[in-house]
Design a protein around this motif. Structure first.
Motif, PDB file in Angstrom:
ATOM      1  N   ASP A 106       0.835  -1.208   0.000  1.00 11.61           N
ATOM      2  CA  ASP A 106       0.000   0.000   0.000  1.00 11.61           C
ATOM      3  C   ASP A 106       0.868   1.255   0.000  1.00 11.61           C
ATOM      4  O   ASP A 106       1.080   1.889   1.036  1.00 11.61           O
ATOM      5  CB  ASP A 106      -0.910  -0.010   1.240  1.00 11.61           C
ATOM      6  CG  ASP A 106      -1.890   1.149   1.264  1.00 11.61           C
ATOM      7  OD1 ASP A 106      -1.828   2.011   0.367  1.00 11.61           O
ATOM      8  OD2 ASP A 106      -2.715   1.200   2.196  1.00 11.61           O
ATOM      9  N   PRO A 107       1.374   1.669  -1.170  1.00  5.88           N
ATOM     10  CA  PRO A 107       2.223   2.859  -1.248  1.00  5.88           C
ATOM     11  C   PRO A 107       1.463   4.170  -1.119  1.00  5.88           C
ATOM     12  O   PRO A 107       2.076   5.231  -1.098  1.00  5.88           O
ATOM     13  CB  PRO A 107       2.866   2.728  -2.639  1.00  5.88           C
ATOM     14  CG  PRO A 107       1.862   1.963  -3.439  1.00  5.88           C
ATOM     15  CD  PRO A 107       1.244   0.988  -2.476  1.00  5.88           C
ATOM     16  N   TYR A 108       0.143   4.093  -1.032  1.00  6.60           N
ATOM     17  CA  TYR A 108      -0.659   5.303  -0.842  1.00  6.60           C
ATOM     18  C   TYR A 108      -0.594   5.782   0.615  1.00  6.60           C
ATOM     19  O   TYR A 108      -0.660   6.980   0.885  1.00  6.60           O
ATOM     20  CB  TYR A 108      -2.120   5.047  -1.210  1.00  6.60           C
ATOM     21  CG  TYR A 108      -2.325   4.665  -2.651  1.00  6.60           C
ATOM     22  CD1 TYR A 108      -2.477   5.640  -3.640  1.00  6.60           C
ATOM     23  CD2 TYR A 108      -2.369   3.325  -3.030  1.00  6.60           C
ATOM     24  CE1 TYR A 108      -2.657   5.289  -4.967  1.00  6.60           C
ATOM     25  CE2 TYR A 108      -2.553   2.960  -4.355  1.00  6.60           C
ATOM     26  CZ  TYR A 108      -2.692   3.950  -5.321  1.00  6.60           C
ATOM     27  OH  TYR A 108      -2.869   3.602  -6.637  1.00  6.60           O
ATOM     28  N   HIS A 109      -0.463   4.835   1.536  1.00  8.16           N
ATOM     29  CA  HIS A 109      -0.500   5.161   2.962  1.00  8.16           C
ATOM     30  C   HIS A 109       0.833   4.983   3.681  1.00  8.16           C
ATOM     31  O   HIS A 109       1.004   5.508   4.781  1.00  8.16           O
ATOM     32  CB  HIS A 109      -1.546   4.302   3.673  1.00  8.16           C
ATOM     33  CG  HIS A 109      -2.957   4.584   3.260  1.00  8.16           C
ATOM     34  ND1 HIS A 109      -3.622   3.859   2.300  1.00  8.16           N
ATOM     35  CD2 HIS A 109      -3.827   5.543   3.680  1.00  8.16           C
ATOM     36  CE1 HIS A 109      -4.838   4.333   2.147  1.00  8.16           C
ATOM     37  NE2 HIS A 109      -4.997   5.350   2.965  1.00  8.16           N
ATOM     38  N   PHE A 110       1.751   4.230   3.099  1.00  9.35           N
ATOM     39  CA  PHE A 110       3.032   3.984   3.750  1.00  9.35           C
ATOM     40  C   PHE A 110       4.172   4.527   2.883  1.00  9.35           C
ATOM     41  O   PHE A 110       4.144   4.389   1.662  1.00  9.35           O
ATOM     42  CB  PHE A 110       3.240   2.491   3.997  1.00  9.35           C
ATOM     43  CG  PHE A 110       2.316   1.912   5.030  1.00  9.35           C
ATOM     44  CD1 PHE A 110       2.586   2.040   6.382  1.00  9.35           C
ATOM     45  CD2 PHE A 110       1.160   1.254   4.642  1.00  9.35           C
ATOM     46  CE1 PHE A 110       1.723   1.520   7.330  1.00  9.35           C
ATOM     47  CE2 PHE A 110       0.289   0.728   5.584  1.00  9.35           C
ATOM     48  CZ  PHE A 110       0.568   0.860   6.932  1.00  9.35           C
ATOM     49  N   GLY A 111       5.164   5.119   3.539  1.00  9.96           N
ATOM     50  CA  GLY A 111       6.298   5.682   2.808  1.00  9.96           C
ATOM     51  C   GLY A 111       7.564   5.683   3.641  1.00  9.96           C
ATOM     52  O   GLY A 111       8.315   6.656   3.628  1.00  9.96           O
ATOM     53  N   TYR A 112       7.794   4.598   4.365  1.00 10.02           N
ATOM     54  CA  TYR A 112       8.934   4.570   5.284  1.00 10.02           C
ATOM     55  C   TYR A 112      10.259   4.722   4.548  1.00 10.02           C
ATOM     56  O   TYR A 112      11.190   5.348   5.067  1.00 10.02           O
ATOM     57  CB  TYR A 112       8.925   3.277   6.100  1.00 10.02           C
ATOM     58  CG  TYR A 112       9.875   3.306   7.274  1.00 10.02           C
ATOM     59  CD1 TYR A 112       9.546   3.995   8.439  1.00 10.02           C
ATOM     60  CD2 TYR A 112      11.110   2.664   7.224  1.00 10.02           C
ATOM     61  CE1 TYR A 112      10.405   4.047   9.519  1.00 10.02           C
ATOM     62  CE2 TYR A 112      11.985   2.703   8.300  1.00 10.02           C
ATOM     63  CZ  TYR A 112      11.628   3.397   9.443  1.00 10.02           C
ATOM     64  OH  TYR A 112      12.489   3.460  10.508  1.00 10.02           O
ATOM     65  N   SER A 113      10.368   4.182   3.364  1.00  8.40           N
ATOM     66  CA  SER A 113      11.623   4.312   2.605  1.00  8.40           C
ATOM     67  C   SER A 113      11.897   5.769   2.247  1.00  8.40           C
ATOM     68  O   SER A 113      13.057   6.196   2.189  1.00  8.40           O
ATOM     69  CB  SER A 113      11.575   3.462   1.336  1.00  8.40           C
ATOM     70  OG  SER A 113      10.646   3.981   0.405  1.00  8.40           O
ATOM     71  N   LEU A 114      10.839   6.536   2.032  1.00  8.70           N
ATOM     72  CA  LEU A 114      11.006   7.965   1.736  1.00  8.70           C
ATOM     73  C   LEU A 114      11.464   8.708   2.982  1.00  8.70           C
ATOM     74  O   LEU A 114      12.329   9.592   2.916  1.00  8.70           O
ATOM     75  CB  LEU A 114       9.694   8.543   1.205  1.00  8.70           C
ATOM     76  CG  LEU A 114       9.151   7.893  -0.069  1.00  8.70           C
ATOM     77  CD1 LEU A 114       7.796   8.482  -0.443  1.00  8.70           C
ATOM     78  CD2 LEU A 114      10.137   8.066  -1.223  1.00  8.70           C
ATOM     79  N   PHE A 115      10.875   8.360   4.119  1.00 11.82           N
ATOM     80  CA  PHE A 115      11.327   8.941   5.384  1.00 11.82           C
ATOM     81  C   PHE A 115      12.800   8.635   5.617  1.00 11.82           C
ATOM     82  O   PHE A 115      13.570   9.511   6.029  1.00 11.82           O
ATOM     83  CB  PHE A 115      10.480   8.401   6.544  1.00 11.82           C
ATOM     84  CG  PHE A 115      11.163   8.482   7.874  1.00 11.82           C
ATOM     85  CD1 PHE A 115      11.387   9.709   8.493  1.00 11.82           C
ATOM     86  CD2 PHE A 115      11.618   7.332   8.508  1.00 11.82           C
ATOM     87  CE1 PHE A 115      12.045   9.774   9.720  1.00 11.82           C
ATOM     88  CE2 PHE A 115      12.259   7.391   9.730  1.00 11.82           C
ATOM     89  CZ  PHE A 115      12.470   8.627  10.334  1.00 11.82           C
ATOM     90  N   GLN A 116      13.221   7.401   5.330  1.00 17.83           N
ATOM     91  CA  GLN A 116      14.625   7.037   5.523  1.00 17.83           C
ATOM     92  C   GLN A 116      15.552   7.879   4.646  1.00 17.83           C
ATOM     93  O   GLN A 116      16.638   8.275   5.080  1.00 17.83           O
ATOM     94  CB  GLN A 116      14.819   5.554   5.224  1.00 17.83           C
ATOM     95  CG  GLN A 116      14.262   4.626   6.291  1.00 17.83           C
ATOM     96  CD  GLN A 116      14.513   3.174   5.962  1.00 17.83           C
ATOM     97  OE1 GLN A 116      14.152   2.697   4.892  1.00 17.83           O
ATOM     98  NE2 GLN A 116      15.143   2.453   6.887  1.00 17.83           N
ATOM     99  N   GLN A 117      15.127   8.163   3.428  1.00 18.74           N
ATOM    100  CA  GLN A 117      15.934   9.012   2.558  1.00 18.74           C
ATOM    101  C   GLN A 117      16.078  10.413   3.141  1.00 18.74           C
ATOM    102  O   GLN A 117      17.170  10.995   3.135  1.00 18.74           O
ATOM    103  CB  GLN A 117      15.299   9.095   1.169  1.00 18.74           C
ATOM    104  CG  GLN A 117      15.353   7.799   0.377  1.00 18.74           C
ATOM    105  CD  GLN A 117      14.672   7.925  -0.964  1.00 18.74           C
ATOM    106  OE1 GLN A 117      14.973   8.825  -1.741  1.00 18.74           O
ATOM    107  NE2 GLN A 117      13.743   7.020  -1.246  1.00 18.74           N
ATOM    108  N   LEU A 118      14.998  10.952   3.672  1.00 19.36           N
ATOM    109  CA  LEU A 118      15.042  12.278   4.279  1.00 19.36           C
ATOM    110  C   LEU A 118      15.910  12.272   5.533  1.00 19.36           C
ATOM    111  O   LEU A 118      16.629  13.237   5.818  1.00 19.36           O
ATOM    112  CB  LEU A 118      13.627  12.754   4.618  1.00 19.36           C
ATOM    113  CG  LEU A 118      12.717  13.063   3.436  1.00 19.36           C
ATOM    114  CD1 LEU A 118      11.293  13.300   3.914  1.00 19.36           C
ATOM    115  CD2 LEU A 118      13.236  14.287   2.675  1.00 19.36           C
ATOM    116  N   GLN A 119      15.839  11.197   6.276  1.00 22.16           N
ATOM    117  CA  GLN A 119      16.578  11.102   7.533  1.00 22.16           C
ATOM    118  C   GLN A 119      18.090  11.152   7.305  1.00 22.16           C
ATOM    119  O   GLN A 119      18.843  11.574   8.182  1.00 22.16           O
ATOM    120  CB  GLN A 119      16.188   9.810   8.255  1.00 22.16           C
ATOM    121  CG  GLN A 119      16.639   9.731   9.706  1.00 22.16           C
ATOM    122  CD  GLN A 119      16.137   8.478  10.379  1.00 22.16           C
ATOM    123  OE1 GLN A 119      15.885   7.459   9.725  1.00 22.16           O
ATOM    124  NE2 GLN A 119      15.964   8.531  11.693  1.00 22.16           N
TER     125      GLN A 119
END
Length: 325
Positions: A106-119
């Motif tokens: 469900d890429p509409y509601h979850f984006g942990y990999s994107l958060f990791q990139q920002l982190q």
């Protein structure tokens, strides 16, 4: 009331990072899904472009997005949830039950990999509340808002993030809740521009006439220059007011793009000359379609920033830094 920035102009960019959590109640996956899925490309492209200009931004992130999967999300939910009078705003009963298992499912509601990139960058990760909380809608209260903020802090801390600033969802700044933020360590917030057309309102009060005024203000100086002096008020979080929403590229309005960009760049120049702050904002999903055109517009803006930086000492900072933290 003390002035914080008085020796140089400041350029702040904040992005409301929310994926489908920010729009689930006003649109559908069928209508807006491409914008949401496009964020997977937008975030790394933003990071690369900001790196090119040595530029730091603030990514105000919905707390739900710190969860890797549905199990973590459900475990992080607060016990005291917002009791909106209009249940159509209730994300807990209306949207969460339909959520998938994780980012792959469900890429509409979850984006942990994107958060990791920002982190892994020097950008500030701040909060957009835990649940995309609506602070001016009827039924909810300060105690429920505080429970939401505590949940946002807890899930951020579990991921190695300390929250210092907040962007209110739908720009529903509720001044009665500012002490709640202060009591919970949130020291900075993005306020609204001073013009009456940007006054914080309930969603139902966003009538067509006001929306038309804001649309016109994108291209014409309806509200004047939206530059600010950042001031610190004792006992309250610092207001780093918004200046302008960066309206995404629309092929039907392509003939107005130059006017839109000139409006922004004229305001930036004013801020640089007058040693004031200019605060641009948008959502990553606004760039989720027409990515090439939107990134080209942002490049023009960042080029102008560099020119002002060299000529007037115009400085870039995050929301946290703009408040002197």
């Amino acid at each position: 009331m003390d002035t914080i920035n008085n020796d140089k102009g400041l350029f702040i960019i904040s992005l409301d990072f929310e994926l489908f959590w920010g729009v689930w109640d006003v649109t559908t996956r069928e209508k807006y899904g491409d914008n949401i899925l496009g964020v997977k490309d937008v975030i790394p492209r933003l990071i690369s472009l900001f790196d090119l200009y040595n530029f730091k931004a603030t990514f105000a992130t919905v707390g739900f997005l710190f969860a890797k999967n549905k199990k973590e999300l459900l475990a992080a939910l607060p016990g005291n949830k917002p009791a909106y009078s209009n249940d159509n705003y209730n994300v807990y009963s209306r949207e969460i039950p339909a959520v998938g298992n994780d980012e792959v499912d469900d890429p509409y509601h979850f984006g942990y990999s994107l958060f990791q990139q920002l982190q892994q960058t020097g950008h500030e990760i701040s909060t957009h509340t835990f649940s995309h909380y609506y602070c001016l809608e009827e039924g909810q209260c300060a105690e429920e808002f505080e429970a939401d903020i505590i949940a946002a802090k807890n899930i951020a801390t579990a991921n190695g993030i300390t929250l210092y600033s907040i962007v209110f969802p739908r720009n529903q700044v509720n001044e009665e809740y500012l002490t709640v933020l202060k009591d919970n360590g949130i020291a900075v917030y993005r306020g609204n521009p001073t013009s009456w057309i940007y006054k914080p309102r309930k969603f139902t009060a966003e009538v067509p006439f006001i929306r038309l005024c804001r649309l016109l203000d994108t291209y014409f100086p309806i509200s004047g220059y939206n530059t600010h002096i950042i001031k610190k008020e004792e006992g309250l979080p610092v207001n780093v007011p918004a200046s302008r929403f960066l309206k995404p590229y629309n092929k039907n309005l392509a003939w107005l793009e130059k006017m839109k960009l000139n409006r922004i760049m004229n305001e930036m120049t004013r801020a640089a000359k007058e040693n004031e702050a200019y605060h641009l904002w948008w959502h990553p999903h606004n760039f989720g379609v027409n990515i090439t055109e939107n990134m080209a517009n942002l490049t023009i803006i960042l080029d102008h920033f560099q020119t002002l930086q060299k000529k007037y000492g115009f400085a870039n900072c995050t929301m946290k830094e703009a408040a002197g933290l």
